[in-house]
Design a protein around this motif. Sequence first.
Motif, PDB file in Angstrom:
ATOM      1  N   VAL A 242       0.825  -1.204   0.000  1.00  0.00           N
ATOM      2  CA  VAL A 242       0.000   0.000   0.000  1.00  0.00           C
ATOM      3  C   VAL A 242       0.862   1.259   0.000  1.00  0.00           C
ATOM      4  O   VAL A 242       0.492   2.286  -0.548  1.00  0.00           O
ATOM      5  CB  VAL A 242      -0.958  -0.004   1.211  1.00  0.00           C
ATOM      6  CG1 VAL A 242      -1.831   1.241   1.200  1.00  0.00           C
ATOM      7  CG2 VAL A 242      -1.829  -1.258   1.183  1.00  0.00           C
ATOM      8  N   GLY A 243       2.045   1.197   0.572  1.00  0.00           N
ATOM      9  CA  GLY A 243       2.925   2.362   0.612  1.00  0.00           C
ATOM     10  C   GLY A 243       3.681   2.605  -0.678  1.00  0.00           C
ATOM     11  O   GLY A 243       4.345   3.625  -0.825  1.00  0.00           O
ATOM     12  N   ASN A 244       3.607   1.693  -1.623  1.00  0.00           N
ATOM     13  CA  ASN A 244       4.291   1.837  -2.911  1.00  0.00           C
ATOM     14  C   ASN A 244       3.302   2.403  -3.920  1.00  0.00           C
ATOM     15  O   ASN A 244       2.355   1.735  -4.326  1.00  0.00           O
ATOM     16  CB  ASN A 244       4.816   0.468  -3.365  1.00  0.00           C
ATOM     17  CG  ASN A 244       5.672   0.556  -4.614  1.00  0.00           C
ATOM     18  OD1 ASN A 244       5.314   1.222  -5.577  1.00  0.00           O
ATOM     19  ND2 ASN A 244       6.800  -0.138  -4.598  1.00  0.00           N
ATOM     20  N   SER A 245       3.519   3.648  -4.361  1.00  0.00           N
ATOM     21  CA  SER A 245       2.548   4.311  -5.236  1.00  0.00           C
ATOM     22  C   SER A 245       2.407   3.604  -6.577  1.00  0.00           C
ATOM     23  O   SER A 245       1.320   3.570  -7.165  1.00  0.00           O
ATOM     24  CB  SER A 245       2.947   5.777  -5.457  1.00  0.00           C
ATOM     25  OG  SER A 245       4.243   5.857  -6.035  1.00  0.00           O
ATOM     26  N   ALA A 246       3.507   3.046  -7.103  1.00  0.00           N
ATOM     27  CA  ALA A 246       3.438   2.337  -8.380  1.00  0.00           C
ATOM     28  C   ALA A 246       2.547   1.105  -8.270  1.00  0.00           C
ATOM     29  O   ALA A 246       1.799   0.770  -9.194  1.00  0.00           O
ATOM     30  CB  ALA A 246       4.839   1.938  -8.836  1.00  0.00           C
ATOM     31  N   TYR A 247       2.624   0.410  -7.122  1.00  0.00           N
ATOM     32  CA  TYR A 247       1.784  -0.761  -6.901  1.00  0.00           C
ATOM     33  C   TYR A 247       0.352  -0.367  -6.543  1.00  0.00           C
ATOM     34  O   TYR A 247      -0.622  -0.975  -7.000  1.00  0.00           O
ATOM     35  CB  TYR A 247       2.376  -1.620  -5.773  1.00  0.00           C
ATOM     36  CG  TYR A 247       3.623  -2.369  -6.136  1.00  0.00           C
ATOM     37  CD1 TYR A 247       3.935  -2.676  -7.458  1.00  0.00           C
ATOM     38  CD2 TYR A 247       4.502  -2.783  -5.146  1.00  0.00           C
ATOM     39  CE1 TYR A 247       5.087  -3.376  -7.778  1.00  0.00           C
ATOM     40  CE2 TYR A 247       5.672  -3.489  -5.462  1.00  0.00           C
ATOM     41  CZ  TYR A 247       5.951  -3.771  -6.780  1.00  0.00           C
ATOM     42  OH  TYR A 247       7.083  -4.459  -7.101  1.00  0.00           O
ATOM     43  N   ARG A 248       0.215   0.645  -5.696  1.00  0.00           N
ATOM     44  CA  ARG A 248      -1.095   0.989  -5.128  1.00  0.00           C
ATOM     45  C   ARG A 248      -2.134   1.324  -6.204  1.00  0.00           C
ATOM     46  O   ARG A 248      -3.319   1.022  -6.047  1.00  0.00           O
ATOM     47  CB  ARG A 248      -0.932   2.144  -4.162  1.00  0.00           C
ATOM     48  CG  ARG A 248      -2.192   2.459  -3.352  1.00  0.00           C
ATOM     49  CD  ARG A 248      -1.892   3.448  -2.248  1.00  0.00           C
ATOM     50  NE  ARG A 248      -1.410   4.724  -2.763  1.00  0.00           N
ATOM     51  CZ  ARG A 248      -0.213   5.220  -2.499  1.00  0.00           C
ATOM     52  NH1 ARG A 248       0.636   4.543  -1.739  1.00  0.00           N
ATOM     53  NH2 ARG A 248       0.160   6.388  -2.988  1.00  0.00           N
ATOM     54  N   ARG A 249      -1.692   1.924  -7.294  1.00  0.00           N
ATOM     55  CA  ARG A 249      -2.638   2.342  -8.318  1.00  0.00           C
ATOM     56  C   ARG A 249      -3.335   1.162  -8.990  1.00  0.00           C
ATOM     57  O   ARG A 249      -4.382   1.317  -9.619  1.00  0.00           O
ATOM     58  CB  ARG A 249      -1.922   3.188  -9.377  1.00  0.00           C
ATOM     59  CG  ARG A 249      -0.866   2.447 -10.141  1.00  0.00           C
ATOM     60  CD  ARG A 249      -0.044   3.361 -11.022  1.00  0.00           C
ATOM     61  NE  ARG A 249      -0.853   4.052 -12.011  1.00  0.00           N
ATOM     62  CZ  ARG A 249      -0.345   4.799 -12.978  1.00  0.00           C
ATOM     63  NH1 ARG A 249       0.974   4.976 -13.041  1.00  0.00           N
ATOM     64  NH2 ARG A 249      -1.118   5.383 -13.858  1.00  0.00           N
ATOM     65  N   TYR A 250      -2.748  -0.051  -8.875  1.00  0.00           N
ATOM     66  CA  TYR A 250      -3.346  -1.230  -9.508  1.00  0.00           C
ATOM     67  C   TYR A 250      -3.984  -2.184  -8.507  1.00  0.00           C
ATOM     68  O   TYR A 250      -4.334  -3.301  -8.858  1.00  0.00           O
ATOM     69  CB  TYR A 250      -2.283  -1.980 -10.314  1.00  0.00           C
ATOM     70  CG  TYR A 250      -1.693  -1.168 -11.438  1.00  0.00           C
ATOM     71  CD1 TYR A 250      -2.496  -0.701 -12.471  1.00  0.00           C
ATOM     72  CD2 TYR A 250      -0.343  -0.847 -11.458  1.00  0.00           C
ATOM     73  CE1 TYR A 250      -1.967   0.060 -13.500  1.00  0.00           C
ATOM     74  CE2 TYR A 250       0.196  -0.090 -12.488  1.00  0.00           C
ATOM     75  CZ  TYR A 250      -0.623   0.369 -13.510  1.00  0.00           C
ATOM     76  OH  TYR A 250      -0.095   1.115 -14.531  1.00  0.00           O
TER      77      TYR A 250
END
Length: 386
Positions: A242-250
């Motif tokens: 959840v803290g990784n913006s690149a991951y969170r968007r998906y």
Amino acid sequence: DLALHHFYRAMSWLGEEIEEKAEGALAPRCVKDVIEEKLFDRRRDLFTDLSLVFMDTTSLSFYGAGGDTLGRRGHSKDHRPELAQMILAVVIDAEGRPICTEMVPGNTADVKVLMPIVTRLRTRFGITRSCVVADRGMISAGTIAALEELGMEYILGARERTSNVIRDVVLADTAPMVPLVLERQAGDTQLWVKEVRVGKGADAQRYVVTLNEAEARKDKADRQAIIDGLQTQLKKGDKALVGNSAYRRYLKASGKTFEIDMGKLADEARYDGISVLRTNARITPLQAVIRYRDLLQVEALFRVAKASFDTRPIFHQSDAAIRGHVFVSFLALTLAKELTRLCQEKGLQPEWQPLLNDLDRLQEATIEKDGKVITTRTHVSGQVGN
């Protein structure tokens, strides 16, 4: 003899205020403004092309609090959010020559910068019928309305993902795209382009949509790399994702856990290689695309100013000294552009960093003997020797 403090005083003088800040202005009128206007008048004639002006912004960070007004925290394009900063706007003409700079507090949003600069261009330089080219950070309904009220043409980058009109109407348009080829030094660029009008008559909004197939393939590959990494991480546990913006968007919540949002993946695929321009200029879609790509000139100027001319770091603690510091880089850019023009007329294409390195190696010595004074320097080499 000149000492270091003399140069600092001269630099502060360049940024000193000579008039109170006018209502609606970004900054007070300073000594540097007068010099910019004199430089512009010197090269201006009946044939000066003012049909196009390019505008972009960047942030410059301070080591310290900055000045009284220029040091503020804001969105850092230097990726240094812990430092106070200011926003620097640069305007250049169609030939890539710097016209002027504007410096505002670091918490000023790009969207609030464009119109005051356009107003100053009209009052300071008499630029009243130019086409303004700026990136998507400066576009808003209010900005467009203000430009049209002034009778100014514009080519503005649009926000594809956040604009309902673009997302639901422009990108949903089913008209075919036309293939175009842009010649570039690194090889031709294949584009697909079409024009989409929203509304009817004189009030219709004009958009230019481009598809770059090479960029589309890159966007798809980049997204797939993120998804592959995301799937690997999900097997290990999802809390840290959840803290990784690149991951969170998906990601989407599924009960107490997270899973990949397939709907989001499909939606993102719509934008692969796509860019959209908003314009009211009476030009073809290809001309609009070429002119917007020329905005890269300003970005190149920022890179040169920050690197070759050592605009950063900034240690000053007064607005005047900060403005003077940045204006010296502006003068260096202006000189570099003129030297480039003169070199090109002689068939030379110098690279600035090696050229500066060659100049830095030059040494001068003064010899006094038998009542005679001789000044000599080391032999020139490299690009300077040419």
